[in-house]
Design a protein around this motif. Sequence first.
Motif, mmCIF file in Angstrom:
data_model
loop_
_atom_site.group_PDB
_atom_site.id
_atom_site.type_symbol
_atom_site.label_atom_id
_atom_site.label_comp_id
_atom_site.label_asym_id
_atom_site.label_seq_id
_atom_site.Cartn_x
_atom_site.Cartn_y
_atom_site.Cartn_z
ATOM 1 N N GLY A 24 0.808 -1.214 0.000
ATOM 2 C CA GLY A 24 0.000 0.000 0.000
ATOM 3 C C GLY A 24 0.841 1.264 0.000
ATOM 4 N N CYS A 25 1.929 1.250 0.718
ATOM 5 C CA CYS A 25 2.828 2.408 0.763
ATOM 6 C C CYS A 25 3.597 2.533 -0.555
ATOM 7 C CB CYS A 25 3.780 2.270 1.941
ATOM 8 S SG CYS A 25 4.723 3.754 2.294
ATOM 9 N N ILE A 26 3.935 1.406 -1.153
ATOM 10 C CA ILE A 26 4.627 1.434 -2.439
ATOM 11 C C ILE A 26 3.694 1.982 -3.515
ATOM 12 C CG2 ILE A 26 5.821 0.030 -4.177
ATOM 13 C CD1 ILE A 26 6.665 -1.821 -1.853
ATOM 14 N N TYR A 27 2.398 1.685 -3.402
ATOM 15 C CA TYR A 27 1.427 2.266 -4.334
ATOM 16 C C TYR A 27 1.435 3.788 -4.233
ATOM 17 C CZ TYR A 27 -0.896 -2.373 -4.255
ATOM 18 O OH TYR A 27 -1.191 -3.695 -4.320
ATOM 19 N N LYS A 28 1.613 4.313 -3.039
ATOM 20 C CA LYS A 28 1.581 5.765 -2.841
ATOM 21 C C LYS A 28 2.839 6.455 -3.374
ATOM 22 C CE LYS A 28 -1.331 5.551 1.247
ATOM 23 N NZ LYS A 28 -1.423 5.798 2.689
ATOM 24 N N ILE A 29 3.993 5.796 -3.211
ATOM 25 C CA ILE A 29 5.239 6.441 -3.629
ATOM 26 C C ILE A 29 5.487 6.300 -5.137
ATOM 27 C CG2 ILE A 29 6.782 4.484 -3.215
ATOM 28 C CD1 ILE A 29 8.838 6.450 -2.141
ATOM 29 N N SER A 30 4.959 5.267 -5.754
ATOM 30 C CA SER A 30 5.248 5.006 -7.164
ATOM 31 C C SER A 30 4.889 6.161 -8.096
ATOM 32 C CB SER A 30 4.560 3.715 -7.616
ATOM 33 O OG SER A 30 5.108 2.626 -6.916
ATOM 34 N N PRO A 31 3.685 6.744 -8.030
ATOM 35 C CA PRO A 31 3.405 7.886 -8.923
ATOM 36 C C PRO A 31 4.333 9.080 -8.682
ATOM 37 C CG PRO A 31 1.373 7.055 -7.968
ATOM 38 C CD PRO A 31 2.498 6.355 -7.281
ATOM 39 N N LEU A 32 4.733 9.282 -7.435
ATOM 40 C CA LEU A 32 5.657 10.378 -7.131
ATOM 41 C C LEU A 32 7.024 10.131 -7.760
ATOM 42 C CD1 LEU A 32 4.773 10.909 -3.350
ATOM 43 C CD2 LEU A 32 4.075 12.344 -5.279
ATOM 44 N N LEU A 33 7.484 8.893 -7.696
ATOM 45 C CA LEU A 33 8.779 8.553 -8.304
ATOM 46 C C LEU A 33 8.715 8.646 -9.823
ATOM 47 C CD1 LEU A 33 9.814 5.518 -6.065
ATOM 48 C CD2 LEU A 33 10.752 7.828 -6.011
ATOM 49 N N ILE A 34 7.574 8.268 -10.402
ATOM 50 C CA ILE A 34 7.418 8.369 -11.858
ATOM 51 C C ILE A 34 7.431 9.832 -12.288
ATOM 52 C CG2 ILE A 34 5.781 8.006 -13.761
ATOM 53 C CD1 ILE A 34 5.016 5.343 -12.329
ATOM 54 N N GLN A 35 6.751 10.688 -11.537
ATOM 55 C CA GLN A 35 6.733 12.116 -11.862
ATOM 56 C C GLN A 35 8.131 12.728 -11.810
ATOM 57 O OE1 GLN A 35 4.016 13.846 -9.080
ATOM 58 N NE2 GLN A 35 2.208 13.137 -10.190
ATOM 59 N N ASN A 36 8.971 12.220 -10.891
ATOM 60 C CA ASN A 36 10.331 12.749 -10.733
ATOM 61 C C ASN A 36 11.371 11.964 -11.532
ATOM 62 O OD1 ASN A 36 9.616 14.838 -8.977
ATOM 63 N ND2 ASN A 36 9.613 13.456 -7.226
ATOM 64 N N ASN A 37 10.920 11.031 -12.379
ATOM 65 C CA ASN A 37 11.809 10.211 -13.215
ATOM 66 C C ASN A 37 12.865 9.473 -12.402
ATOM 67 O OD1 ASN A 37 10.531 10.909 -15.627
ATOM 68 N ND2 ASN A 37 11.708 12.803 -15.752
ATOM 69 N N ARG A 38 12.484 8.948 -11.264
ATOM 70 C CA ARG A 38 13.396 8.183 -10.408
ATOM 71 C C ARG A 38 13.069 6.698 -10.548
ATOM 72 N NH1 ARG A 38 13.559 11.283 -4.730
ATOM 73 N NH2 ARG A 38 15.072 9.650 -4.312
ATOM 74 N N PHE A 39 13.341 6.165 -11.734
ATOM 75 C CA PHE A 39 12.940 4.806 -12.063
ATOM 76 C C PHE A 39 13.789 3.754 -11.361
ATOM 77 C CE2 PHE A 39 11.697 7.434 -15.748
ATOM 78 C CZ PHE A 39 10.327 7.339 -15.571
ATOM 79 N N GLU A 40 15.047 4.088 -11.029
ATOM 80 C CA GLU A 40 15.879 3.136 -10.283
ATOM 81 C C GLU A 40 15.281 2.888 -8.897
ATOM 82 O OE1 GLU A 40 17.214 6.066 -11.494
ATOM 83 O OE2 GLU A 40 18.138 5.273 -13.307
ATOM 84 N N LYS A 41 14.837 3.956 -8.245
ATOM 85 C CA LYS A 41 14.212 3.818 -6.921
ATOM 86 C C LYS A 41 12.895 3.059 -7.033
ATOM 87 C CE LYS A 41 16.666 5.727 -3.686
ATOM 88 N NZ LYS A 41 17.181 4.895 -2.602
ATOM 89 N N LEU A 42 12.121 3.343 -8.079
ATOM 90 C CA LEU A 42 10.861 2.637 -8.293
ATOM 91 C C LEU A 42 11.123 1.146 -8.443
ATOM 92 C CD1 LEU A 42 7.798 2.671 -8.823
ATOM 93 C CD2 LEU A 42 8.319 3.093 -11.233
ATOM 94 N N LEU A 43 12.143 0.798 -9.201
ATOM 95 C CA LEU A 43 12.511 -0.605 -9.375
ATOM 96 C C LEU A 43 12.915 -1.237 -8.040
ATOM 97 C CD1 LEU A 43 13.034 -2.965 -11.309
ATOM 98 C CD2 LEU A 43 15.328 -2.032 -11.675
#
Length: 166
Positions: free
Chosen positions: A68-87
Motif C-alpha cells: 500500500g505504501c509502495i502504491y503511494k510512492i510510485s506515482p511520485l517517483l514516476i513524476q520525478n523520473n526516479r525509475f531506479e528507486k521505483l525498481l
Amino acid sequence: IEKRNPCDSRRITDYMWQSVYNHGNEFQVKALLHLAFELQGNTYERIQEPDNAINAYINAINSVPIPGCIYKISPLLIQNNRFEKLLEFTEKGIENSPYDSILVLYKAYALLQLKQTRKVFKLLKKHKKALKSFSGVRNFFFIRNSIHIILFLTLLSKRTGSKIIN
C-alpha cells in the motif's frame, strides 16, 4: 486489528509468531515506524511537498515494505523520473507480496523506462504463470489477459507498453 490496515495486520500476526521464532518486539517497533512515516508522507502529499513525501515514504518502506505504501510512492517517483528507486521498491514489495499484480506492473514500467525489455518479458511471463494457479477467480482472469496485451504491445513499442501500464 485496524480495519483495512495491512501493516497492523502484519504486526499482530508477527506478535503471535514471535515466541516460535524467538523474536522480541522488534516488528512492533518497525510497524509503528512504518505507520508514522506513512502518515507523514500522506501529510506532505496533502500540502503539496512531494520531495518530503517521497522521503517519508522511503523511510516507511525501509521499515516494512507494505504494498500500500509502495502504491503511494510510485506515482511520485514516476513524476520525478526516479525509475531506479521505483525498481528497488517494487522489488522489495514483490519479495513481500509476490502475487501483487500492481507491484509487478510498476516494476515492469520501471524496467521499460530503464530500457530492460527482456526483463519485462521474463517478469510478466513469470507473473502470468503464477496467476494461472488462481484460474477460478474472475479478477485474475482479467489480469492474465491484460498481461497478454501488455506483452504484445511492449513487443511493438516500448512507448506504447509504458503508456498502457501507466
